[in-house]
Write a protein that holds these residues in place. Structure first.
Motif, PDB file in Angstrom:
ATOM      1  N   SER A  24       0.839  -1.184   0.000  1.00  0.00           N
ATOM      2  CA  SER A  24       0.000   0.000   0.000  1.00  0.00           C
ATOM      3  C   SER A  24       0.878   1.239   0.000  1.00  0.00           C
ATOM      4  O   SER A  24       2.073   1.171   0.273  1.00  0.00           O
ATOM      5  N   ASP A  50      -1.048   8.720  -0.411  1.00  0.00           N
ATOM      6  CA  ASP A  50      -1.031   9.747  -1.448  1.00  0.00           C
ATOM      7  C   ASP A  50      -1.123  11.155  -0.867  1.00  0.00           C
ATOM      8  O   ASP A  50      -1.037  12.131  -1.608  1.00  0.00           O
ATOM      9  N   ASN A  71      -3.292   5.845   2.949  1.00  0.00           N
ATOM     10  CA  ASN A  71      -3.663   4.609   2.259  1.00  0.00           C
ATOM     11  C   ASN A  71      -4.811   4.789   1.283  1.00  0.00           C
ATOM     12  O   ASN A  71      -5.857   4.168   1.396  1.00  0.00           O
ATOM     13  N   ALA A  72      -4.615   5.670   0.316  1.00  0.00           N
ATOM     14  CA  ALA A  72      -5.616   5.843  -0.733  1.00  0.00           C
ATOM     15  C   ALA A  72      -4.897   5.850  -2.074  1.00  0.00           C
ATOM     16  O   ALA A  72      -4.612   6.904  -2.637  1.00  0.00           O
ATOM     17  N   GLN A  73      -4.578   4.662  -2.582  1.00  0.00           N
ATOM     18  CA  GLN A  73      -3.892   4.572  -3.865  1.00  0.00           C
ATOM     19  C   GLN A  73      -4.825   4.938  -5.008  1.00  0.00           C
ATOM     20  O   GLN A  73      -4.396   5.480  -6.027  1.00  0.00           O
ATOM     21  N   VAL A  74      -6.114   4.600  -4.824  1.00  0.00           N
ATOM     22  CA  VAL A  74      -7.130   4.919  -5.824  1.00  0.00           C
ATOM     23  C   VAL A  74      -8.218   5.734  -5.139  1.00  0.00           C
ATOM     24  O   VAL A  74      -8.686   5.362  -4.064  1.00  0.00           O
ATOM     25  N   GLU A  75      -8.617   6.851  -5.748  1.00  0.00           N
ATOM     26  CA  GLU A  75      -9.627   7.711  -5.135  1.00  0.00           C
ATOM     27  C   GLU A  75     -10.916   6.938  -4.884  1.00  0.00           C
ATOM     28  O   GLU A  75     -11.437   6.254  -5.768  1.00  0.00           O
ATOM     29  N   VAL A  85     -11.273   4.397  -2.943  1.00  0.00           N
ATOM     30  CA  VAL A  85     -10.996   3.022  -2.510  1.00  0.00           C
ATOM     31  C   VAL A  85     -10.126   3.088  -1.256  1.00  0.00           C
ATOM     32  O   VAL A  85      -8.937   3.400  -1.331  1.00  0.00           O
ATOM     33  N   GLU A 127      -8.050   1.842   2.081  1.00  0.00           N
ATOM     34  CA  GLU A 127      -7.236   0.739   2.566  1.00  0.00           C
ATOM     35  C   GLU A 127      -7.110   0.832   4.085  1.00  0.00           C
ATOM     36  O   GLU A 127      -7.363   1.873   4.680  1.00  0.00           O
ATOM     37  N   ARG A 178     -10.458  -3.930   1.264  1.00  0.00           N
ATOM     38  CA  ARG A 178     -10.747  -2.583   0.763  1.00  0.00           C
ATOM     39  C   ARG A 178     -12.143  -2.183   1.217  1.00  0.00           C
ATOM     40  O   ARG A 178     -12.994  -3.035   1.491  1.00  0.00           O
ATOM     41  N   ILE A 216     -15.230   0.516  -0.156  1.00  0.00           N
ATOM     42  CA  ILE A 216     -15.676   1.412  -1.216  1.00  0.00           C
ATOM     43  C   ILE A 216     -17.120   1.793  -0.926  1.00  0.00           C
ATOM     44  O   ILE A 216     -17.997   0.922  -0.889  1.00  0.00           O
TER      45      ILE A 216
END
Length: 274
Positions: free
Chosen positions: A46, A49, A76-80, A82, A84, A198, A200
């Motif tokens: 992970s 950002d 821990n937000a590699q993808v907006e 989503v 972690e 995850r 979401i």
């Protein structure tokens, strides 16, 4: 009948007898003691950002003033969108910490502990991560758990041995009021280790390895079981039509469990497949 899948087949079992036949043939062809290996380190990678967020839309928890700027960073937000897991998180009002078998809520203004929870006595538990739903004031705790029991053979006064059952424990806490924190959901997946997770839009997704058939096939114990307080007071067997076989080399096997449940609706059924 030979029902071992070929490389281009994906399917589920119609009943437990068909699953039993599959496992019986697998171990007849390959013998006991085979195992599978998954690179959990690669799956659990992970990153942070450094994105900024605010809880203004969510509103303050009960009894907390909202006159202070509560802007804070999120890890821990590699993808907006989503989320972690992490071990230290904040909603701007409280700092949430997991360490060992403990979960703490700390007032962000006074740095005083306003709530603490310790996993039940008699278990060896390690909370390795959590999710935070700021809008709905929910925390999801993810833990590895072991239960030790000492047993002794009949007539043996001196020598005993320890039996333990292990699994993945999932707790959903309502933390809107630190003086009345409620465990809204309690889940336990026996014979498992969590691989990844995850969240979401209020839905938690878990990837869990169940090793119960890695080391051999037992006629009376080959079906994954789990407990979910939202639907039952005891552990239940995973239905046969929720157990799938995937293309493989028929060399090793295990149950890879995929779990999805709602954080915002504690009474909704979880979706569990293997």
């Amino acid at each position: 009948n030979d029902i071992l899948p070929t490389v281009d087949e994906v399917g589920s079992f119609s009943d437990y007898d068909e699953l039993r036949e599959y496992l019986t043939q697998f171990y007849t062809d390959n013998g006991n003691g085979w195992y599978s290996y998954r690179n959990s380190d690669a799956l659990m990678e992970s990153a942070t950002d450094g994105a900024q967020t605010t809880t203004a839309a969510a509103g303050a928890p009960n009894g907390v003033s909202d006159e202070v700027d509560r802007t804070h960073s999120v890890s821990n937000a590699q993808v907006e969108g989503v989320m972690e897991t992490d071990t230290i998180m904040t909603d701007g009002y409280h700092i949430f910490v997991v360490s060992g078998d403990k979960f703490l809520m700390i007032d962000a203004d006074t740095l005083q502990i306003v709530y603490s929870y310790t996993m039940p006595d008699g278990n060896y538990s390690y909370i390795h991560g959590m999710f935070l739903d700021e809008v709905n004031h929910k925390v999801v705790l993810l833990a590895n758990e072991y239960h030790y029991e000492e047993t002794q053979a009949e007539g043996d006064m001196y020598y005993g041995w320890y039996y333990y059952r292990y699994g993945t424990r999932v707790l959903v806490l309502d933390v809107a009021d630190p003086e009345n924190v409620e465990i809204e959901r309690n889940m336990f997946f026996e014979n498992t280790y969590l691989i990844d997770a995850r969240m979401i839009a209020g839905q938690v997704y878990l990837v869990i390895d169940n090793y119960m058939v890695n080391y051999g096939f037992k006629e009376d114990n080959f079906i994954p079981v789990y407990y979910d307080s939202a639907t039952s007071d005891e552990e239940v067997e995973l239905p046969a039509d929720h157990i799938y076989y995937m293309p493989n080399d028929n060399y090793s096997l295990c149950y890879l469990m995929l779990v999805c449940f709602s954080v915002t609706d504690p009474a909704a059924d979880a979706n569990v497949d293997a």
